[in-house]
Design an enzyme around this catalytic site. Structure first.
Site, PDB file in Angstrom:
ATOM      1  N   LYS A  39      -4.761  -3.803  -6.911  1.00 56.56           N
ATOM      2  CA  LYS A  39      -5.479  -3.695  -8.178  1.00 56.56           C
ATOM      3  C   LYS A  39      -5.132  -4.872  -9.109  1.00 56.56           C
ATOM      4  O   LYS A  39      -4.210  -5.644  -8.826  1.00 56.56           O
ATOM      5  CB  LYS A  39      -5.138  -2.354  -8.828  1.00 56.56           C
ATOM      6  CG  LYS A  39      -5.590  -1.156  -7.990  1.00 56.56           C
ATOM      7  CD  LYS A  39      -5.196   0.163  -8.645  1.00 56.56           C
ATOM      8  CE  LYS A  39      -5.617   1.356  -7.815  1.00 56.56           C
ATOM      9  NZ  LYS A  39      -5.237   2.643  -8.442  1.00 56.56           N
ATOM     10  N   TYR A  50     -15.500   4.739  -7.371  1.00 57.19           N
ATOM     11  CA  TYR A  50     -14.794   5.876  -7.975  1.00 57.19           C
ATOM     12  C   TYR A  50     -15.749   6.996  -8.390  1.00 57.19           C
ATOM     13  O   TYR A  50     -15.426   7.786  -9.300  1.00 57.19           O
ATOM     14  CB  TYR A  50     -14.006   5.409  -9.200  1.00 57.19           C
ATOM     15  CG  TYR A  50     -12.779   4.590  -8.869  1.00 57.19           C
ATOM     16  CD1 TYR A  50     -11.670   5.174  -8.243  1.00 57.19           C
ATOM     17  CD2 TYR A  50     -12.708   3.240  -9.185  1.00 57.19           C
ATOM     18  CE1 TYR A  50     -10.535   4.432  -7.947  1.00 57.19           C
ATOM     19  CE2 TYR A  50     -11.579   2.487  -8.896  1.00 57.19           C
ATOM     20  CZ  TYR A  50     -10.501   3.083  -8.278  1.00 57.19           C
ATOM     21  OH  TYR A  50      -9.372   2.344  -7.987  1.00 57.19           O
ATOM     22  N   PHE A  90     -10.800  10.230 -17.938  1.00 52.60           N
ATOM     23  CA  PHE A  90     -10.237   8.878 -17.849  1.00 52.60           C
ATOM     24  C   PHE A  90     -11.155   7.897 -17.104  1.00 52.60           C
ATOM     25  O   PHE A  90     -10.800   6.727 -16.924  1.00 52.60           O
ATOM     26  CB  PHE A  90      -8.866   8.902 -17.160  1.00 52.60           C
ATOM     27  CG  PHE A  90      -8.879   9.494 -15.775  1.00 52.60           C
ATOM     28  CD1 PHE A  90      -9.301   8.760 -14.678  1.00 52.60           C
ATOM     29  CD2 PHE A  90      -8.452  10.797 -15.569  1.00 52.60           C
ATOM     30  CE1 PHE A  90      -9.299   9.301 -13.395  1.00 52.60           C
ATOM     31  CE2 PHE A  90      -8.450  11.356 -14.291  1.00 52.60           C
ATOM     32  CZ  PHE A  90      -8.878  10.599 -13.198  1.00 52.60           C
ATOM     33  N   ARG A 137      -1.110   5.813   3.322  1.00 54.52           N
ATOM     34  CA  ARG A 137      -0.854   6.640   2.132  1.00 54.52           C
ATOM     35  C   ARG A 137       0.648   6.870   1.938  1.00 54.52           C
ATOM     36  O   ARG A 137       1.146   6.897   0.806  1.00 54.52           O
ATOM     37  CB  ARG A 137      -1.570   7.982   2.272  1.00 54.52           C
ATOM     38  CG  ARG A 137      -3.083   7.889   2.382  1.00 54.52           C
ATOM     39  CD  ARG A 137      -3.762   7.567   1.077  1.00 54.52           C
ATOM     40  NE  ARG A 137      -3.711   8.670   0.136  1.00 54.52           N
ATOM     41  CZ  ARG A 137      -4.306   8.655  -1.057  1.00 54.52           C
ATOM     42  NH1 ARG A 137      -4.952   7.580  -1.459  1.00 54.52           N
ATOM     43  NH2 ARG A 137      -4.234   9.694  -1.856  1.00 54.52           N
ATOM     44  N   THR A 191       0.496   9.075  -6.314  1.00 53.72           N
ATOM     45  CA  THR A 191      -0.333   8.450  -7.344  1.00 53.72           C
ATOM     46  C   THR A 191       0.475   8.104  -8.583  1.00 53.72           C
ATOM     47  O   THR A 191       0.327   7.027  -9.164  1.00 53.72           O
ATOM     48  CB  THR A 191      -1.499   9.388  -7.724  1.00 53.72           C
ATOM     49  OG1 THR A 191      -2.277   9.665  -6.558  1.00 53.72           O
ATOM     50  CG2 THR A 191      -2.388   8.742  -8.775  1.00 53.72           C
ATOM     51  N   ARG A 224       4.508   2.050  -4.515  1.00 59.73           N
ATOM     52  CA  ARG A 224       4.499   2.497  -5.910  1.00 59.73           C
ATOM     53  C   ARG A 224       5.892   2.901  -6.379  1.00 59.73           C
ATOM     54  O   ARG A 224       6.257   2.692  -7.539  1.00 59.73           O
ATOM     55  CB  ARG A 224       3.521   3.652  -6.077  1.00 59.73           C
ATOM     56  CG  ARG A 224       2.056   3.226  -5.988  1.00 59.73           C
ATOM     57  CD  ARG A 224       1.120   4.407  -5.955  1.00 59.73           C
ATOM     58  NE  ARG A 224      -0.290   4.011  -5.951  1.00 59.73           N
ATOM     59  CZ  ARG A 224      -1.285   4.799  -5.591  1.00 59.73           C
ATOM     60  NH1 ARG A 224      -1.027   6.048  -5.185  1.00 59.73           N
ATOM     61  NH2 ARG A 224      -2.529   4.372  -5.620  1.00 59.73           N
ATOM     62  N   ASN A 253      -0.758   1.514 -11.173  1.00 63.02           N
ATOM     63  CA  ASN A 253      -0.036   1.825  -9.929  1.00 63.02           C
ATOM     64  C   ASN A 253      -0.323   0.849  -8.791  1.00 63.02           C
ATOM     65  O   ASN A 253      -0.132   1.156  -7.618  1.00 63.02           O
ATOM     66  CB  ASN A 253      -0.279   3.275  -9.488  1.00 63.02           C
ATOM     67  CG  ASN A 253      -1.741   3.581  -9.227  1.00 63.02           C
ATOM     68  OD1 ASN A 253      -2.588   2.686  -9.170  1.00 63.02           O
ATOM     69  ND2 ASN A 253      -2.053   4.859  -9.062  1.00 63.02           N
ATOM     70  N   HIS A 297      -4.578   0.604  -4.176  1.00 65.25           N
ATOM     71  CA  HIS A 297      -5.424   1.727  -3.757  1.00 65.25           C
ATOM     72  C   HIS A 297      -5.419   1.800  -2.235  1.00 65.25           C
ATOM     73  O   HIS A 297      -5.377   0.779  -1.550  1.00 65.25           O
ATOM     74  CB  HIS A 297      -6.860   1.518  -4.243  1.00 65.25           C
ATOM     75  CG  HIS A 297      -7.872   2.357  -3.508  1.00 65.25           C
ATOM     76  ND1 HIS A 297      -8.146   3.673  -3.853  1.00 65.25           N
ATOM     77  CD2 HIS A 297      -8.658   2.079  -2.420  1.00 65.25           C
ATOM     78  CE1 HIS A 297      -9.066   4.154  -3.025  1.00 65.25           C
ATOM     79  NE2 HIS A 297      -9.394   3.227  -2.155  1.00 65.25           N
ATOM     80  N   GLU A 330     -15.582   2.836   2.284  1.00 70.84           N
ATOM     81  CA  GLU A 330     -15.092   1.846   1.332  1.00 70.84           C
ATOM     82  C   GLU A 330     -15.103   0.442   1.908  1.00 70.84           C
ATOM     83  O   GLU A 330     -15.377  -0.531   1.185  1.00 70.84           O
ATOM     84  CB  GLU A 330     -13.692   2.240   0.868  1.00 70.84           C
ATOM     85  CG  GLU A 330     -13.687   3.508   0.008  1.00 70.84           C
ATOM     86  CD  GLU A 330     -12.302   4.044  -0.270  1.00 70.84           C
ATOM     87  OE1 GLU A 330     -12.194   5.020  -1.040  1.00 70.84           O
ATOM     88  OE2 GLU A 330     -11.315   3.500   0.284  1.00 70.84           O
TER      89      GLU A 330
END
Length: 221
Positions: free
Chosen positions: A81, A121, A129, A157, A163, A174, A184, A187, A198
């Site tokens: 990100k 998203y 948010f 993951r 998260t 993270r 964070n 993704h 994706e």
């Protein structure tokens, strides 16, 4: 490698004893433990490589009893990100997946549009948010990656962590590199189906590379 060699020699009997044999130990640079290892034939690395079982590269592998084999190798979309890019964490994050043994199929630095962010998203569009999330993901360049491998989605993951970085385990991306959910750094697809969706969303036709790593035989039997 210098190894130890043992040589027995016969000596004159000691007075009053009848014993004749003594042992001398010397260093011999000509001997090496590598001899035992080199006795086994080594597979040739490269295209057409066969594993120890004789399976050609790319051929289906035998699955141990009780393990359900997936119909195809999984793909996962991983994205660094804007905060991860700005903080110079791209190389660190890529290395986590490389060291794990997954295959990088696509990589690019990319400025995300608002429309693309909203499509990506869309499952979160009803969350309060959501507008802030879209502003965040379009605030700077991201690094898009497509990774491939057995179980890559679930494993990625785990590598990424929870998260909320404060709840992420030490050793995860993270857990080691972030402190707040809104920043964070990375993704990762949450299912094999979303991984496919994706990757198609973020990569154009022809942007993925089809190749085989020479490490495959050392990672998978």
């Amino acid at each position: 490698m210098e190894t130890m060699a043992v040589r027995a020699r016969t000596a004159a009997p000691l007075l009053g004893t009848g014993r004749r044999t003594s042992v001398a130990v010397r260093h011999s640079p000509s001997l090496s433990f590598a001899c035992a290892a080199s006795a086994r034939p080594r597979a040739r690395l490269g295209v057409g490589l066969r594993a120890r079982s004789g399976r050609a590269a790319g051929a289906p592998r035998a699955v141990p009893p009780g393990i359900v084999a997936s119909a195809e190798v999984e793909q996962s979309y991983i994205m660094v990100k804007p905060d991860g890019v700005q903080r110079g964490l791209v190389g660190e994050i890529i290395s986590r997946f490389e060291k794990k043994g997954f295959l990088l199929k696509g990589l690019k630095l990319f400025q995300c549009s608002k429309d693309l962010a909203q499509e990506h998203y869309k499952d979160l569009k009803d969350k309060p948010f959501f507008p802030t999330l879209i502003d965040y993901i379009t605030s700077g360049p991201v690094v898009c990656m497509a990774w491939e491998g057995d179980g890559v989605v679930a494993s990625a993951r785990k590598l990424i962590g929870a998260t909320n970085p404060l709840q992420a385990e030490p050793g995860t991306i993270r857990g080691d590199l972030a402190v707040q959910t809104g920043r964070n750094v990375v993704h990762g697809s949450d299912s094999p189906d979303n991984g496919k969706r994706e990757i198609v969303l973020w990569f154009k036709e022809g942007e993925l590379c089809q190749w085989e790593s020479v490490q495959t035989a050392w990672l998978i039997e």
